[in-house]
Structure formats: structure tokens, C-alpha cells
Scaffold this active site. Structure first.
Site, PDB file in Angstrom:
ATOM      1  N   HIS A  97     -24.257  -7.461  86.003  1.00  0.00           N
ATOM      2  CA  HIS A  97     -22.845  -7.847  86.160  1.00  0.00           C
ATOM      3  C   HIS A  97     -22.596  -8.347  87.586  1.00  0.00           C
ATOM      4  O   HIS A  97     -21.912  -9.358  87.790  1.00  0.00           O
ATOM      5  CB  HIS A  97     -21.915  -6.639  85.926  1.00  0.00           C
ATOM      6  CG  HIS A  97     -21.881  -6.132  84.520  1.00  0.00           C
ATOM      7  ND1 HIS A  97     -22.050  -4.804  84.202  1.00  0.00           N
ATOM      8  CD2 HIS A  97     -21.650  -6.776  83.339  1.00  0.00           C
ATOM      9  CE1 HIS A  97     -21.936  -4.647  82.889  1.00  0.00           C
ATOM     10  NE2 HIS A  97     -21.706  -5.819  82.348  1.00  0.00           N
ATOM     11  N   LYS A 134     -13.258   3.434  71.261  1.00  0.00           N
ATOM     12  CA  LYS A 134     -14.613   3.678  71.770  1.00  0.00           C
ATOM     13  C   LYS A 134     -14.692   4.985  72.542  1.00  0.00           C
ATOM     14  O   LYS A 134     -13.747   5.355  73.226  1.00  0.00           O
ATOM     15  CB  LYS A 134     -15.010   2.525  72.692  1.00  0.00           C
ATOM     16  CG  LYS A 134     -15.878   1.506  72.020  1.00  0.00           C
ATOM     17  CD  LYS A 134     -16.497   0.618  73.086  1.00  0.00           C
ATOM     18  CE  LYS A 134     -17.405  -0.427  72.525  1.00  0.00           C
ATOM     19  NZ  LYS A 134     -17.913  -1.316  73.584  1.00  0.00           N
ATOM     20  N   ARG A 159     -27.702 -13.579  78.743  1.00  0.00           N
ATOM     21  CA  ARG A 159     -29.042 -13.152  79.169  1.00  0.00           C
ATOM     22  C   ARG A 159     -30.135 -13.847  78.381  1.00  0.00           C
ATOM     23  O   ARG A 159     -31.261 -13.990  78.852  1.00  0.00           O
ATOM     24  CB  ARG A 159     -29.190 -11.637  79.008  1.00  0.00           C
ATOM     25  CG  ARG A 159     -28.369 -10.855  80.005  1.00  0.00           C
ATOM     26  CD  ARG A 159     -28.214  -9.434  79.566  1.00  0.00           C
ATOM     27  NE  ARG A 159     -27.439  -9.391  78.328  1.00  0.00           N
ATOM     28  CZ  ARG A 159     -26.892  -8.294  77.811  1.00  0.00           C
ATOM     29  NH1 ARG A 159     -27.077  -7.133  78.415  1.00  0.00           N
ATOM     30  NH2 ARG A 159     -26.204  -8.339  76.703  1.00  0.00           N
ATOM     31  N   SER A 201     -25.516  -2.407  79.746  1.00  0.00           N
ATOM     32  CA  SER A 201     -24.923  -1.085  79.964  1.00  0.00           C
ATOM     33  C   SER A 201     -25.432  -0.109  78.892  1.00  0.00           C
ATOM     34  O   SER A 201     -25.672   1.062  79.170  1.00  0.00           O
ATOM     35  CB  SER A 201     -23.403  -1.163  79.890  1.00  0.00           C
ATOM     36  OG  SER A 201     -22.916  -2.029  80.877  1.00  0.00           O
TER      37      SER A 201
HETATM   38  O1  PNS Z   1     -18.866  -6.129  77.874  1.00  0.00           O
HETATM   39  P1  PNS Z   1     -18.504  -6.442  76.461  1.00  0.00           P
HETATM   40  O2  PNS Z   1     -18.205  -5.175  75.701  1.00  0.00           O
HETATM   41  O3  PNS Z   1     -19.522  -7.311  75.789  1.00  0.00           O
HETATM   42  O4  PNS Z   1     -17.124  -7.291  76.508  1.00  0.00           O
HETATM   43  C1  PNS Z   1     -16.502  -7.754  75.332  1.00  0.00           C
HETATM   44  C2  PNS Z   1     -15.091  -8.295  75.628  1.00  0.00           C
HETATM   45  C3  PNS Z   1     -14.265  -7.287  76.384  1.00  0.00           C
HETATM   46  C4  PNS Z   1     -15.208  -9.559  76.447  1.00  0.00           C
HETATM   47  C5  PNS Z   1     -14.437  -8.648  74.259  1.00  0.00           C
HETATM   48  O5  PNS Z   1     -14.582  -7.563  73.379  1.00  0.00           O
HETATM   49  C6  PNS Z   1     -12.964  -9.005  74.366  1.00  0.00           C
HETATM   50  O6  PNS Z   1     -12.607 -10.001  74.926  1.00  0.00           O
HETATM   51  N1  PNS Z   1     -12.107  -8.128  73.832  1.00  0.00           N
HETATM   52  C7  PNS Z   1     -10.662  -8.278  73.907  1.00  0.00           C
HETATM   53  C8  PNS Z   1     -10.045  -8.512  72.533  1.00  0.00           C
HETATM   54  C9  PNS Z   1     -10.094  -9.976  72.167  1.00  0.00           C
HETATM   55  O7  PNS Z   1      -9.583 -10.842  72.854  1.00  0.00           O
HETATM   56  N2  PNS Z   1     -10.754 -10.255  71.019  1.00  0.00           N
HETATM   57  C10 PNS Z   1     -10.952 -11.585  70.532  1.00  0.00           C
HETATM   58  C11 PNS Z   1     -12.153 -12.212  71.195  1.00  0.00           C
HETATM   59  S1  PNS Z   1     -12.633 -13.649  70.359  1.00  0.00           S
END
Ligand code: PNS
Length: 164
Positions: free
Chosen positions: A17, A41, A94, A132
Site C-alpha cells: 500500500h 466484516k 499486483r 493484508s
Molecule cells: O482493500 P479492498 O478491501 O480491496 O478495498 C475494496 C474497496 C473498499 C475499494 C471497495 O470494496 C469499495 O469501494 N467499497 C465501497 C462500496 C462501493 O462503492 N461499492 C461499489 C464498488 S463498484
């Protein structure tokens, strides 16, 4: 002034990150590291702990003139990005396995909010296998985390398990 959001769970923040944030700083004047508040979660660290750790580790790296701040958000990412007047969302890729999911998210986000662009960035190869999720698994099974997360994060993970 170009502002980007770097969203994620950051449970915990990894060196991968941080590598993306450093690279993002070459493209943007401001990056908001935004932690998703995900009520269902069961996280390793609370939002407050993650926010505090991120601020602390970011304070220790060279980010030039780029302003990096840490925040949290709930709900749709694009709504948050618009509210923060961001121009872009930064996501790290990645490998090919990340790409499919990231592409779906980027296209859905674009459909929801065409004014916000998603920028994919590749971390250093050293971090291409760091996540993570794996960091937590390795830690819980007694493996070493040096080079994968900042020392402060590993120390906090140890404190956390002692508290439990
Ligand atoms: O680190 P992560 O868990 O891969 O991050 C995922 C994240 C937070 C980027 C994604 O789950 C997100 O944007 N969630 C917010 C809800 C949202 O906007 N959902 C629609 C996305 S298309």
C-alpha cells in the site's frame, strides 16, 4: 490541484500500500487514503486503529510536496469521492488475478460517476504477492512479517494478540 482517493480496507496497511501511495504522489498533488467502514466484516484492527497506524507510518516516509491524509468512509466510494472533490480513484494491481475484479469495480464506478477516473498502479515486484489477508494469515501462524509491513504494524499486531 489534482486530488485522488486511495480506498481500501487497510487491515492492516502493508508495504505494498505504501509503495502505491509513494507512486501515486508522483501523479497527484493530494491523496486521501480512505478506509472503508464495513459493518459486517470482523476486522483485525478497528477503523480508529487502522487510521492511527496509517497516519503514523505515512508521517515516516518521504512524500515530497504531495499532501497525504487519512480518512474513513461508508457507502458508495464514488459518492465519497465526489463529496471530497476528487478527480480520481487509485487502485494497486499486483497481477492478472487482481485485474478482473478491479476492472469490474472501475467500470461500475465509472457508470455510477463518469466524472471520476480510476487509475491502476503497479507496485514494485517485491510486493506483488503481499496482501493484508496473507499478512494476517502468516502472522497468526507465527511467520515473520519483516519487509511485508512497517515494523510499527507488526508491533501493533503483536500487542493486539496479547490483549485477546
Ligand atoms: O482493500 P479492498 O478491501 O480491496 O478495498 C475494496 C474497496 C473498499 C475499494 C471497495 O470494496 C469499495 O469501494 N467499497 C465501497 C462500496 C462501493 O462503492 N461499492 C461499489 C464498488 S463498484
Amino acid at each position: 490541484m489534482r486530488r485522488a482517493i486511495f480506498p481500501g480496507s487497510f487491515d492492516p496497511v502493508t508495504n505494498g500500500h505504501l509503495d502505491i501511495i509513494e507512486r501515486g504522489c508522483k501523479l497527484f498533488d493530494e491523496i486521501i487514503v480512505a478506509i472503508l467502514v464495513h459493518p459486517e466484516k470482523k476486522p483485525f484492527f478497528t477503523i480508529e486503529e487502522r487510521q492511527e497506524m496509517l497516519s503514523e507510518v505515512l508521517g515516516r516516509i518521504q512524500l515530497g510536496s504531495c499532501a497525504v491524509s487519512v480518512d474513513s468512509f461508508q457507502g458508495l466510494l464514488v459518492h465519497y469521492a465526489v463529496a471530497r472533490e476528487a478527480h480520481a480513484i487509485v487502485r494497486g494491481i499486483r497481477g492478472i488475478s487482481d485485474y478482473e475484479y478491479e476492472l469490474q469495480m472501475a467500470l461500475m464506478n465509472r457508470r455510477l460517476e463518469p466524472t471520476i477516473e480510476t487509475v491502476f498502479m503497479m507496485p514494485a515486484e517485491t510486493y506483488s504477492y503481499v496482501s493484508s489477508r496473507l499478512v494476517k494469515e502468516v502472522f497468526q501462524l507465527g511467520g515473520k512479517l519483516d519487509g511485508l509491513v512497517p515494523p510499527l504494524v507488526e508491533a501493533r499486531m503483536k500487542d493486539q494478540t496479547e490483549k485477546r
